[in-house]
Design a protein around this motif. Structure first.
Motif, PDB file in Angstrom:
ATOM      1  N   ARG A  75      90.872   6.105  36.645  1.00  0.00           N
ATOM      2  CA  ARG A  75      89.830   6.801  37.173  1.00  0.00           C
ATOM      3  C   ARG A  75      90.046   8.177  36.934  1.00  0.00           C
ATOM      4  NH1 ARG A  75      90.336   8.348  42.891  1.00  0.00           N
ATOM      5  NH2 ARG A  75      92.343   9.408  42.299  1.00  0.00           N
ATOM      6  N   ARG A  76      88.359   8.974  36.695  1.00  0.00           N
ATOM      7  CA  ARG A  76      87.875   9.755  36.268  1.00  0.00           C
ATOM      8  C   ARG A  76      86.575  10.165  37.165  1.00  0.00           C
ATOM      9  NH1 ARG A  76      87.660  10.026  29.283  1.00  0.00           N
ATOM     10  NH2 ARG A  76      85.770   8.706  30.077  1.00  0.00           N
ATOM     11  N   GLU A  77      86.717  11.644  37.213  1.00  0.00           N
ATOM     12  CA  GLU A  77      85.184  12.028  38.145  1.00  0.00           C
ATOM     13  C   GLU A  77      84.073  11.233  38.267  1.00  0.00           C
ATOM     14  OE1 GLU A  77      83.130  15.822  39.405  1.00  0.00           O
ATOM     15  OE2 GLU A  77      85.658  16.381  38.411  1.00  0.00           O
ATOM     16  N   ALA A  78      83.906  10.790  36.540  1.00  0.00           N
ATOM     17  CA  ALA A  78      82.841  10.916  36.426  1.00  0.00           C
ATOM     18  C   ALA A  78      82.455   8.708  36.562  1.00  0.00           C
ATOM     19  CB  ALA A  78      81.805  11.199  35.603  1.00  0.00           C
ATOM     20  N   ASP A  79      83.769   8.635  35.845  1.00  0.00           N
ATOM     21  CA  ASP A  79      83.813   7.208  35.001  1.00  0.00           C
ATOM     22  C   ASP A  79      85.297   6.807  34.896  1.00  0.00           C
ATOM     23  OD1 ASP A  79      84.753   8.047  32.841  1.00  0.00           O
ATOM     24  OD2 ASP A  79      84.235   7.183  31.838  1.00  0.00           O
ATOM     25  N   ILE A  80      84.999   5.390  34.986  1.00  0.00           N
ATOM     26  CA  ILE A  80      86.204   4.390  34.839  1.00  0.00           C
ATOM     27  C   ILE A  80      86.351   3.695  33.583  1.00  0.00           C
ATOM     28  CG2 ILE A  80      87.291   2.201  35.400  1.00  0.00           C
ATOM     29  CD1 ILE A  80      86.931   3.668  37.941  1.00  0.00           C
ATOM     30  N   VAL A  81      87.454   3.845  32.840  1.00  0.00           N
ATOM     31  CA  VAL A  81      88.228   3.165  32.118  1.00  0.00           C
ATOM     32  C   VAL A  81      89.131   2.615  31.736  1.00  0.00           C
ATOM     33  CG1 VAL A  81      89.055   4.601  29.126  1.00  0.00           C
ATOM     34  CG2 VAL A  81      88.019   5.335  30.431  1.00  0.00           C
ATOM     35  N   LEU A  82      89.064   0.772  31.304  1.00  0.00           N
ATOM     36  CA  LEU A  82      90.126   0.684  31.318  1.00  0.00           C
ATOM     37  C   LEU A  82      90.995   0.649  29.632  1.00  0.00           C
ATOM     38  CD1 LEU A  82      88.211  -3.045  32.036  1.00  0.00           C
ATOM     39  CD2 LEU A  82      88.695  -1.956  33.670  1.00  0.00           C
ATOM     40  N   LEU A  83      92.003   0.583  30.973  1.00  0.00           N
ATOM     41  CA  LEU A  83      93.518   1.124  29.007  1.00  0.00           C
ATOM     42  C   LEU A  83      93.366  -0.013  28.838  1.00  0.00           C
ATOM     43  CD1 LEU A  83      94.846   4.486  30.897  1.00  0.00           C
ATOM     44  CD2 LEU A  83      93.005   5.308  29.007  1.00  0.00           C
ATOM     45  N   ARG A  84      94.855  -1.106  29.128  1.00  0.00           N
ATOM     46  CA  ARG A  84      94.581  -1.628  29.117  1.00  0.00           C
ATOM     47  C   ARG A  84      95.286  -3.284  30.333  1.00  0.00           C
ATOM     48  NH1 ARG A  84      97.880  -0.524  24.747  1.00  0.00           N
ATOM     49  NH2 ARG A  84      97.955  -3.069  24.292  1.00  0.00           N
ATOM     50  N   ILE A  85      95.299  -4.143  29.084  1.00  0.00           N
ATOM     51  CA  ILE A  85      95.047  -6.231  30.382  1.00  0.00           C
ATOM     52  C   ILE A  85      96.074  -6.492  29.587  1.00  0.00           C
ATOM     53  CG2 ILE A  85      93.604  -8.306  30.164  1.00  0.00           C
ATOM     54  CD1 ILE A  85      92.357  -5.072  29.245  1.00  0.00           C
ATOM     55  N   TRP A  86      97.276  -6.671  30.658  1.00  0.00           N
ATOM     56  CA  TRP A  86      99.013  -7.030  30.158  1.00  0.00           C
ATOM     57  C   TRP A  86      99.092  -7.718  31.097  1.00  0.00           C
ATOM     58  CZ3 TRP A  86     102.671  -2.670  28.636  1.00  0.00           C
ATOM     59  CH2 TRP A  86     101.667  -2.281  27.267  1.00  0.00           C
ATOM     60  N   ARG A  87      99.671  -9.144  30.640  1.00  0.00           N
ATOM     61  CA  ARG A  87     100.360  -9.786  31.470  1.00  0.00           C
ATOM     62  C   ARG A  87     101.702  -9.041  32.210  1.00  0.00           C
ATOM     63  NH1 ARG A  87      99.800 -15.247  30.357  1.00  0.00           N
ATOM     64  NH2 ARG A  87     101.819 -16.009  32.111  1.00  0.00           N
TER      65      ARG A  87
END
Length: 101
Positions: A75-87
């Motif tokens: 979670r950043r000030e101007a956007d959201i970045v999906l980093l990982r999708i793990w079990r």
């Protein structure tokens, strides 16, 4: 807020699809990927919807739970970045980067 997908998360989504394709049920992988992306859209309007990742205890690294997956995002000030999708049962580790700031 704008939602972005990091290369690592994209590779995770591709790995989910590949795994289910190897199990001869590619439609399951496709359904998981579509559902995970749809669920993640909530972050555009509610960036704090996910919980703080317990392994890191940093307010800006959070996760949505989409059983059986964890959708870890920055979670950043101007956007959201999906980093990982793990079990969910996998131990979460992030590379040493600016995310640990």
């Amino acid at each position: 807020m704008e939602l972005h997908i990091a290369r690592s998360a994209l590779e995770d989504l591709q790995a989910i699809q590949a795994y289910y394709a190897e199990q001869d049920v590619p439609h399951i992988g496709d359904e998981y990927v579509a559902a995970i992306l749809k669920h993640s859209e909530i972050l555009e309007g509610h960036p704090d919807a996910g919980r703080i990742v317990p392994e890191f205890s940093m307010d800006h690294i959070r996760e949505l739970i989409h059983p059986p997956f964890r959708v870890v995002y920055l979670r950043r000030e101007a956007d959201i970045v999906l980093l990982r999708i793990w079990r969910s049962e996998r131990k979460l580790e992030l590379p040493e980067t600016k995310y640990n700031e």
